[in-house]
Motif scaffolding. Structure first.
Motif, PDB file in Angstrom:
ATOM      1  N   LYS A 199       0.532  -1.395   0.138  1.00 58.03           N
ATOM      2  CA  LYS A 199      -0.503  -0.035   0.370  1.00 58.03           C
ATOM      3  C   LYS A 199       1.407   1.242   0.077  1.00 58.03           C
ATOM      4  O   LYS A 199       0.228   2.405   0.492  1.00 58.03           O
ATOM      5  CB  LYS A 199      -1.197  -0.304   0.947  1.00 58.03           C
ATOM      6  N   LYS A 200       2.094   1.640  -0.527  1.00 58.62           N
ATOM      7  CA  LYS A 200       2.819   2.265  -0.723  1.00 58.62           C
ATOM      8  C   LYS A 200       3.447   2.431  -2.925  1.00 58.62           C
ATOM      9  O   LYS A 200       3.279   1.310  -2.950  1.00 58.62           O
ATOM     10  CB  LYS A 200       4.810   2.225  -0.140  1.00 58.62           C
ATOM     11  N   PRO A 201       3.560   3.483  -3.219  1.00 59.11           N
ATOM     12  CA  PRO A 201       3.566   3.981  -4.255  1.00 59.11           C
ATOM     13  C   PRO A 201       4.256   2.900  -4.814  1.00 59.11           C
ATOM     14  O   PRO A 201       5.457   2.647  -4.641  1.00 59.11           O
ATOM     15  CB  PRO A 201       3.439   5.490  -4.120  1.00 59.11           C
ATOM     16  N   LEU A 227      -0.368   2.776  -7.029  1.00 52.49           N
ATOM     17  CA  LEU A 227      -0.897   2.234  -5.596  1.00 52.49           C
ATOM     18  C   LEU A 227      -1.825   1.911  -5.515  1.00 52.49           C
ATOM     19  O   LEU A 227      -2.287   1.465  -6.002  1.00 52.49           O
ATOM     20  CB  LEU A 227      -0.864   3.361  -5.243  1.00 52.49           C
ATOM     21  N   ASN A 228      -1.111   0.675  -4.610  1.00 49.77           N
ATOM     22  CA  ASN A 228      -1.983  -0.188  -4.210  1.00 49.77           C
ATOM     23  C   ASN A 228      -3.212  -1.190  -5.557  1.00 49.77           C
ATOM     24  O   ASN A 228      -3.779  -1.390  -5.163  1.00 49.77           O
ATOM     25  CB  ASN A 228      -3.235  -0.682  -3.448  1.00 49.77           C
ATOM     26  N   VAL A 263      -3.476   0.445  -8.673  1.00 50.93           N
ATOM     27  CA  VAL A 263      -4.081   1.618  -9.194  1.00 50.93           C
ATOM     28  C   VAL A 263      -3.313   2.378  -9.632  1.00 50.93           C
ATOM     29  O   VAL A 263      -2.477   2.982  -9.559  1.00 50.93           O
ATOM     30  CB  VAL A 263      -5.214   2.411  -7.833  1.00 50.93           C
TER      31      VAL A 263
END
Lengths: 236, 217
Positions: free
Chosen positions: A71-73, A88-89, A91
Motif C-alpha cells: 500500500k505504498k507507491p 499505488l495498491n 491502481v
C-alpha cells in the motif's frame, strides 16, 4: 399412382429432407465457428494456451500483487505501453508517455532486457537519484511573503523543478529525465562525475533511456522516486 | 642504469595499465542488489502448475485479484508533489485541477509541549461524508499558531468563512475543501487538508459519491 412413381416421390422427399438437414448442420457448424472465434463482447477470443506465456504473465501479476500489498507507491516501467507509471495498491495514480530523446526503441528493448537479467528479475529498487540542475517552482520573494503569512519555513514551501535528473538501478541502468527548465546546477563536480560515469559505462553495455518531460510531470516523478523505491518492469 | 631503464620502460607502463584496468573495474562493478524495505523482491517462486486446467484456473484467479484492486467507479488521486488533484478511471482523466496540500511544517506548543506536523496523509482513503456550506471547527493548533489562548467555549472555535462551499471528508479530520486563498493554490501551504478552487470544488463535489476511493501520494 403406380408403386414405382410413389417410391420415386418418397425418394425425392427423403433426399430433400436430407439436404435440408445437411444445410441446417452446415449453418449450425458455421455459427459455432463464429462463436468460437469471438467472445460475447466481440473481441477476439483467447489465444491457444501457451504455458510459457502464461508463466510470464503469472509471475508479473504475482510481482505486482506483492508490491500492491505494501500500500505504498511504486514505479512501473511499462515497455509494451511505453509509459512511466506510478501505481499505488495496483491502481494507476500517475503516468507519462516515454518521449525518447537521443535514444530509440532498441534502447528501450535493451534496457528491458538488462533489467530482467538472466534470472528474469521483474522488480528492482532504485539505487540512486542524481539531480543535475533545478529551479524553484515559486519565486523566493513570493515565498517569503507566504512564509510570513503561514508561519512555515520558506524552504519547506519550495518545490524544485528539475532541469535534469537521473534514476539509477543495479547494473548501471539509468533513466535520464530532461525538461525545458533552465535551472542552476546543484554541483558542477558531481554533475561532471555523473556524466563521465555514464560516458564510460555506456559503451560497456550499461543501458540508458533519455526522456523528455514537461516540468510539472518531471517534478512529480523526481519527488516521488526516492532511492529504495521498488520498480516493476513490464517487459518489452 | 640499464636495469633502471628496463624497469622504467617495461614495468612502469605495465603498472600504469594495470592501475587503469583495476580502476575501471572498481568503477564499473555492479552494486550489490538491495532488496527494498518492506517488499519481497524476486522471491516470487510461485510457479504455475504444469497441468493446463489447473494453470488456467490459477492464472484466472491471479488476474481477477489484480483487476479487483482498481475501483470500478471513478476515483480521486491527489499528487502532493505537484499539488494536483484528479478524478479519473483507469483509462480516462475526468477532472484535473490545481490544489494545495500540507506544508510539512511543525508546530510545538511551548506551554504543553504538544507537537503537530502539518502533512497531508499518504495512502488509500474513502470519502466518508459530503458537507455543504461547511464551518471550520478550529483545532487547538489554530489558536496556538496565532499565539492566542485556546477557547473553552465550543462556539468560539467555529468559523463559517474559510472552507468554501463544500467539503469532502476523507477521514481523521482531513477534508478536501474550498479556500479564500485561491492565489496560493499550487503551493504546499495547508495544515494537511486539500484546498481546491471554488469551480473545481463544485465540479468534484458533484462527481463524487460517498465511498469514492482517494489515493494520495
Amino acid at each position: 399412382m403406380s408403386t414405382s412413381s410413389k417410391s420415386a416421390v418418397s425418394l425425392v422427399s427423403l433426399f430433400s429432407q436430407l439436404a435440408i438437414l445437411v444445410l441446417l448442420a452446415m449453418l449450425l457448424a458455421s455459427c459455432g465457428k463464429k462463436e468460437s472465434a469471438t467472445t460475447a463482447s466481440g473481441t477476439p477470443a483467447a489465444k491457444p494456451w501457451n504455458q510459457s506465456d502464461a508463466e510470464s504473465e503469472y509471475r508479473l501479476i504475482k510481482a505486482e500483487l506483492s508490491l500492491a500489498e505494501a500500500k505504498k507507491p511504486y514505479l512501473v516501467l511499462n515497455f509494451p505501453r511505453k509509459f512511466v507509471e506510478l501505481r499505488l495498491n495496483g491502481v494507476l495514480v500517475w503516468e507519462f508517455p516515454m518521449e525518447l530523446i537521443e535514444t530509440d526503441q532498441s534502447d528501450l528493448n535493451d534496457f528491458s532486457h538488462d533489467f530482467l537479467g538472466p534470472k528474469g528479475t521483474l522488480m528492482r529498487p532504485i539505487l540512486e537519484k542524481h539531480l543535475f540542475a533545478s529551479q524553484g517552482l515559486t519565486p523566493d520573494s513570493v515565498l517569503a511573503i507566504i512564509s510570513e503569512a503561514t508561519n512555515v519555513n520558506a524552504e519547506l514551501l519550495q518545490r524544485e523543478l528539475p532541469s535534469r535528473f537521473q534514476l539509477l538501478w543495479a547494473g548501471g541502468l539509468t533513466l535520464d529525465v530532461r525538461t525545458d527548465v533552465e535551472g542552476k546546477p546543484k554541483s558542477k563536480f558531481q554533475n561532471t562525475l555523473a556524466d563521465i560515469k555514464q560516458a564510460i559505462t555506456r559503451p560497456l553495455g550499461r543501458e540508458v533511456i533519455i526522456l523528455k518531460m514537461p516540468r510539472e510531470s518531471a517534478l512529480t516523478l523526481y519527488r516521488a522516486t526516492l532511492p529504495g523505491l521498488p520498480t516493476l518492469v513490464i517487459p518489452a | 642504469m640499464a636495469v633502471r631503464k628496463v624497469l622504467l620502460i617495461v614495468i612502469l607502463p605495465v603498472f600504469t595499465i594495470a592501475a587503469i584496468v583495476l580502476f575501471a573495474l572498481a568503477f564499473n562493478r555492479e552494486k550489490p542488489e538491495v532488496i527494498a524495505e518492506g517488499y519481497t523482491v524476486d522471491t516470487l517462486l510461485t510457479e504455475l502448475p504444469q497441468d493446463e486446467k489447473k494453470a488456467q484456473k490459477e492464472l484466472t484467479a491471479a488476474r481477477k485479484a489484480l483487476d479487483k484492486l482498481t475501483p470500478a467507479k471513478p476515483y480521486i488521486v491527489i499528487d502532493t508533489h505537484a499539488n494536483r488533484i484528479y478524478m479519473r478511471t483507469k483509462d480516462k482523466i475526468l477532472l484535473d485541477a490545481r490544489c494545495s496540500t500540507g506544508s510539512g511544517g511543525e508546530l510545538i506548543d511551548s506551554v504543553t509541549g504538544r507537537r503537530w506536523i502539518f502533512d497531508t496523509p499518504r495512502g488509500i482513503f474513502k470519502i466518508r461524508r459530503k458537507v455543504t456550506e461547511p464551518w471550520w471547527r478550529k483545532p487547538d493548533w489554530a489558536f496556538i499558531e496565532e499565539g492566542e489562548e485556546v477557547p473553552k467555549k465550543e462556539s468560539e472555535r467555529l468559523d463559517p468563512n474559510v472552507m468554501g462551499d463544500y467539503a469532502l471528508d476523507f477521514g481523521d479530520g482531513f477534508f478536501i475543501h474550498g479556500t479564500i486563498y485561491e492565489r496560493l493554490l499550487g503551493v504546499n501551504v495547508t495544515h494537511g487538508c486539500v484546498r481546491l478552487g471554488s469551480e473545481d470544488l463544485d465540479s468534484l463535489y458533484k462527481q463524487t459519491p460517498i465511498g469514492t476511493y482517494v489515493y494520495i501520494f
